[in-house]
Design a protein around this motif. Structure first.
Motif, PDB file in Angstrom:
ATOM      1  N   ALA B  91       0.871  -1.144  -0.327  1.00 24.99           N
ATOM      2  CA  ALA B  91      -0.123  -0.027   0.253  1.00 24.99           C
ATOM      3  C   ALA B  91       1.057   1.294  -0.113  1.00 24.99           C
ATOM      4  O   ALA B  91       0.564   1.988  -0.882  1.00 24.99           O
ATOM      5  CB  ALA B  91      -1.042   0.026   1.289  1.00 24.99           C
ATOM      6  N   LEU B  92       1.735   1.273   0.781  1.00 25.19           N
ATOM      7  CA  LEU B  92       2.870   2.427   1.073  1.00 25.19           C
ATOM      8  C   LEU B  92       3.544   2.720  -0.208  1.00 25.19           C
ATOM      9  O   LEU B  92       3.709   3.793  -0.615  1.00 25.19           O
ATOM     10  CB  LEU B  92       3.608   2.316   2.471  1.00 25.19           C
ATOM     11  CG  LEU B  92       2.971   3.230   3.757  1.00 25.19           C
ATOM     12  CD1 LEU B  92       1.467   3.662   3.583  1.00 25.19           C
ATOM     13  CD2 LEU B  92       3.484   2.491   4.957  1.00 25.19           C
ATOM     14  N   MET B  95       1.740   3.851  -3.205  1.00 23.42           N
ATOM     15  CA  MET B  95       1.577   5.263  -3.244  1.00 23.42           C
ATOM     16  C   MET B  95       2.929   5.985  -3.448  1.00 23.42           C
ATOM     17  O   MET B  95       2.780   7.253  -4.174  1.00 23.42           O
ATOM     18  CB  MET B  95       0.768   5.639  -1.866  1.00 23.42           C
ATOM     19  CG  MET B  95       0.666   7.114  -1.669  1.00 23.42           C
ATOM     20  SD  MET B  95      -0.513   7.771  -2.766  1.00 23.42           S
ATOM     21  CE  MET B  95      -2.167   7.157  -2.323  1.00 23.42           C
ATOM     22  N   LEU B  99       3.267   9.029  -6.144  1.00 22.47           N
ATOM     23  CA  LEU B  99       3.769  10.496  -5.973  1.00 22.47           C
ATOM     24  C   LEU B  99       5.104  10.475  -6.263  1.00 22.47           C
ATOM     25  O   LEU B  99       5.442  11.883  -7.218  1.00 22.47           O
ATOM     26  CB  LEU B  99       3.758  10.617  -4.620  1.00 22.47           C
ATOM     27  CG  LEU B  99       2.380  10.276  -3.678  1.00 22.47           C
ATOM     28  CD1 LEU B  99       2.581  10.459  -2.156  1.00 22.47           C
ATOM     29  CD2 LEU B  99       1.505  11.484  -4.213  1.00 22.47           C
ATOM     30  N   ASN B 150       6.937  12.995   0.429  1.00 26.74           N
ATOM     31  CA  ASN B 150       5.649  12.921   1.390  1.00 26.74           C
ATOM     32  C   ASN B 150       6.380  12.656   2.495  1.00 26.74           C
ATOM     33  O   ASN B 150       7.064  11.461   2.947  1.00 26.74           O
ATOM     34  CB  ASN B 150       4.701  12.124   1.012  1.00 26.74           C
ATOM     35  CG  ASN B 150       3.624  11.883   2.128  1.00 26.74           C
ATOM     36  OD1 ASN B 150       3.944  11.907   3.254  1.00 26.74           O
ATOM     37  ND2 ASN B 150       2.341  11.813   1.527  1.00 26.74           N
ATOM     38  N   SER B 151       6.462  13.625   3.233  1.00 30.95           N
ATOM     39  CA  SER B 151       7.204  13.149   4.790  1.00 30.95           C
ATOM     40  C   SER B 151       7.016  12.241   5.619  1.00 30.95           C
ATOM     41  O   SER B 151       7.880  11.418   6.235  1.00 30.95           O
ATOM     42  CB  SER B 151       7.473  14.562   5.428  1.00 30.95           C
ATOM     43  OG  SER B 151       6.706  14.926   6.076  1.00 30.95           O
ATOM     44  N   ARG B 152       5.827  12.162   5.615  1.00 31.86           N
ATOM     45  CA  ARG B 152       5.177  11.059   6.455  1.00 31.86           C
ATOM     46  C   ARG B 152       5.313   9.697   6.056  1.00 31.86           C
ATOM     47  O   ARG B 152       5.940   8.716   6.723  1.00 31.86           O
ATOM     48  CB  ARG B 152       3.783  11.167   6.763  1.00 31.86           C
ATOM     49  CG  ARG B 152       3.268  10.401   7.887  1.00 31.86           C
ATOM     50  CD  ARG B 152       1.898  11.063   8.416  1.00 31.86           C
ATOM     51  NE  ARG B 152       2.454  12.476   9.022  1.00 31.86           N
ATOM     52  CZ  ARG B 152       2.835  12.659  10.325  1.00 31.86           C
ATOM     53  NH1 ARG B 152       2.885  11.524  11.182  1.00 31.86           N
ATOM     54  NH2 ARG B 152       3.071  13.871  10.636  1.00 31.86           N
ATOM     55  N   LEU B 153       5.156   9.693   4.714  1.00 31.27           N
ATOM     56  CA  LEU B 153       5.642   8.301   4.004  1.00 31.27           C
ATOM     57  C   LEU B 153       7.042   7.943   4.190  1.00 31.27           C
ATOM     58  O   LEU B 153       7.245   6.735   4.535  1.00 31.27           O
ATOM     59  CB  LEU B 153       5.312   8.349   2.466  1.00 31.27           C
ATOM     60  CG  LEU B 153       4.751   7.453   1.758  1.00 31.27           C
ATOM     61  CD1 LEU B 153       3.646   6.560   2.279  1.00 31.27           C
ATOM     62  CD2 LEU B 153       4.250   8.069   0.519  1.00 31.27           C
ATOM     63  N   GLU B 155       9.083   9.052   6.427  1.00 33.65           N
ATOM     64  CA  GLU B 155       9.395   8.432   7.895  1.00 33.65           C
ATOM     65  C   GLU B 155       8.784   7.193   8.234  1.00 33.65           C
ATOM     66  O   GLU B 155       9.699   6.310   8.884  1.00 33.65           O
ATOM     67  CB  GLU B 155       8.351   9.628   8.814  1.00 33.65           C
ATOM     68  CG  GLU B 155       8.757   9.393  10.133  1.00 33.65           C
ATOM     69  CD  GLU B 155       7.977  10.196  11.189  1.00 33.65           C
ATOM     70  OE1 GLU B 155       7.794  11.446  10.554  1.00 33.65           O
ATOM     71  OE2 GLU B 155       7.435   9.745  12.160  1.00 33.65           O
ATOM     72  N   LEU B 156       7.542   6.757   8.057  1.00 31.43           N
ATOM     73  CA  LEU B 156       6.976   5.541   7.972  1.00 31.43           C
ATOM     74  C   LEU B 156       7.815   4.258   7.581  1.00 31.43           C
ATOM     75  O   LEU B 156       8.102   3.322   7.991  1.00 31.43           O
ATOM     76  CB  LEU B 156       5.572   5.294   7.595  1.00 31.43           C
ATOM     77  CG  LEU B 156       4.453   6.109   8.269  1.00 31.43           C
ATOM     78  CD1 LEU B 156       3.174   5.746   7.646  1.00 31.43           C
ATOM     79  CD2 LEU B 156       4.313   5.524   9.647  1.00 31.43           C
TER      80      LEU B 156
END
Lengths: 227, 227
Positions: B91-92, B95, B99, B150-153, B155-156
């Motif tokens: 999923a991640l 995406m 992006l 995408n900073s959250r992506l 980081e995760l």
DNA sequence: TGTCGGTATATTGTCGACAATTATCAGGAG
DNA sequence: CTCCTGATAATTGTCGACAATATACCGACA
């Protein structure tokens, strides 16, 4: 969900973590405000040790940001970061819906449908005054994620992202499209009931993209109001 | 990536966190083994305070699990959890690829293509002895994620999941399909170069599903060997 | 002999104090 | 009046010690 059955967290650090998390999410601690360790420790009547541990966990949830030798502040939230989160949610919850379509039991699906019919009733009785402010919306998403039975997905979304989402909602005052969202929810549940994972994922992603677009619009309006 | 330029982490807790993280990921600390605070503190010549903070961060990365009043152990890893992670990655990273197709600069894409051609060269020169053991594979995924901007992506995936993936690789000895994976990588980069986010996501998801299927096969083989 | 209960040990959780770093502010030079 | 400098104060990072809890061991009893 809302206020959980007040589980007796055994350790001080856990209790204080849950408490501060709640205060941040509910807006009692304003975004960007400083978190003074001595002050909070006095306020809660505890030592700085457990408090620091709690702050560390809050940092891991991205609810506070911390700089070495400077301190911690409640996360303050650019609109860009909010939109980034929607992309993550789209990916993660899309997958959750796909998995839920095969992993949820018939009873769970029935329960979920019941939740939605309750929502519909609420909306028709009191239109406008959406229950969505009361975060019934997240209740739905919460259940889908749980239905995926994927523990890591559950942890990521329920323990971290959803708290952030609630925080952002408070800050930006994002009240979203009650009726349309409900219809989309119903379609998603229908796809899950059909055990059609592919369709469930598509619908969920479409739903979150729509929510994101709504947020973009609201943010633009707010920016315009200021100017 | 690999061993970073030994950044001078200002605080003891950060240094010790990075160090233990590395030891866990590289298998020097065996999965399931207990983490004794007094012992480690003596071993590293520090106090228990920063050590506990580091352990807390490791817990947030899911590299250790912790029970109150009992202690922490290096995460031990069921095959089910490994497969769950692949779903999250699908999923991640799907995406991320989508992006990246619009967010990466032309130079970054060129660099990425260069990385892959280097990989191809390595494989053709020394077939079998894949550089994939050396985690060049993750290098590729790492760059795609960074390319999403995408900073959250980022980081995760880069701060949490990829460490887990490396750990699982060591434990299960998952060496994956060097040639086929490389071809898939090349297709993904082609889609990104075409600025076709939809296609990039599809290809990335397909790629990770294939990797997952490979893992399923290997796990089944290992189970058969034991019996 | 196996199981239960109690004690002893060790480990974790918590606390208060000290050291190191940063932010604040007063004073003076330009 | 503004900007730089230096001393002061406050906050964070770290440490060692104490309290609370869980594990291990050992003896008594069925």
């Amino acid at each position: 969900m809302a206020t959980s059955p007040e589980e007796t967290h055994v350790t001080i650090s856990e209790r204080i973590f849950a408490r501060i998390q709640q205060e941040i999410v509910e807006g009692k601690m304003k975004p960007g405000s400083k978190i003074s360790e001595p002050e909070l420790a006095r306020a809660y009547g505890i030592s700085r040790g457990p408090l620091r541990e709690a702050i560390g966990r809050l940092e891991a949830c991205s609810l506070v940001v911390r700089k070495a030798n400077v301190g911690a502040r409640v996360v303050s939230l650019s609109s860009e970061q909010l939109l980034e989160i929607y992309h993550v949610r789209e990916a993660l919850e899309g997958m959750a819906a796909r998995l839920a379509a095969t992993a949820m039991s018939d009873e769970e699906i029935a329960d979920l449908a019941g939740l939605l019919s309750g929502h519909r009733q609420q909306i028709e009785e009191a239109p406008g005054l959406g229950y969505f402010q009361k975060e019934g919306d997240l209740d739905f998403h919460y259940r889908i994620v749980q239905g995926s039975k994927n523990s890591r997905l559950i942890e990521l979304l329920c323990n971290d992202l959803y708290h952030l989402v609630r925080l952002y909602r408070h800050q930006f005052g994002l009240v979203s499209r009650a009726q349309r969202a409900l219809v989309e929810h119903e379609h998603i549940v229908a796809a899950i009931a059909d055990r059609d994972g592919e369709m469930a994922e598509l619908l969920m992603r479409h739903h979150i993209r729509a929510t994101r677009a709504n947020a973009v619009r609201r943010i633009a309006e707010q920016a315009a109001e200021v100017a």
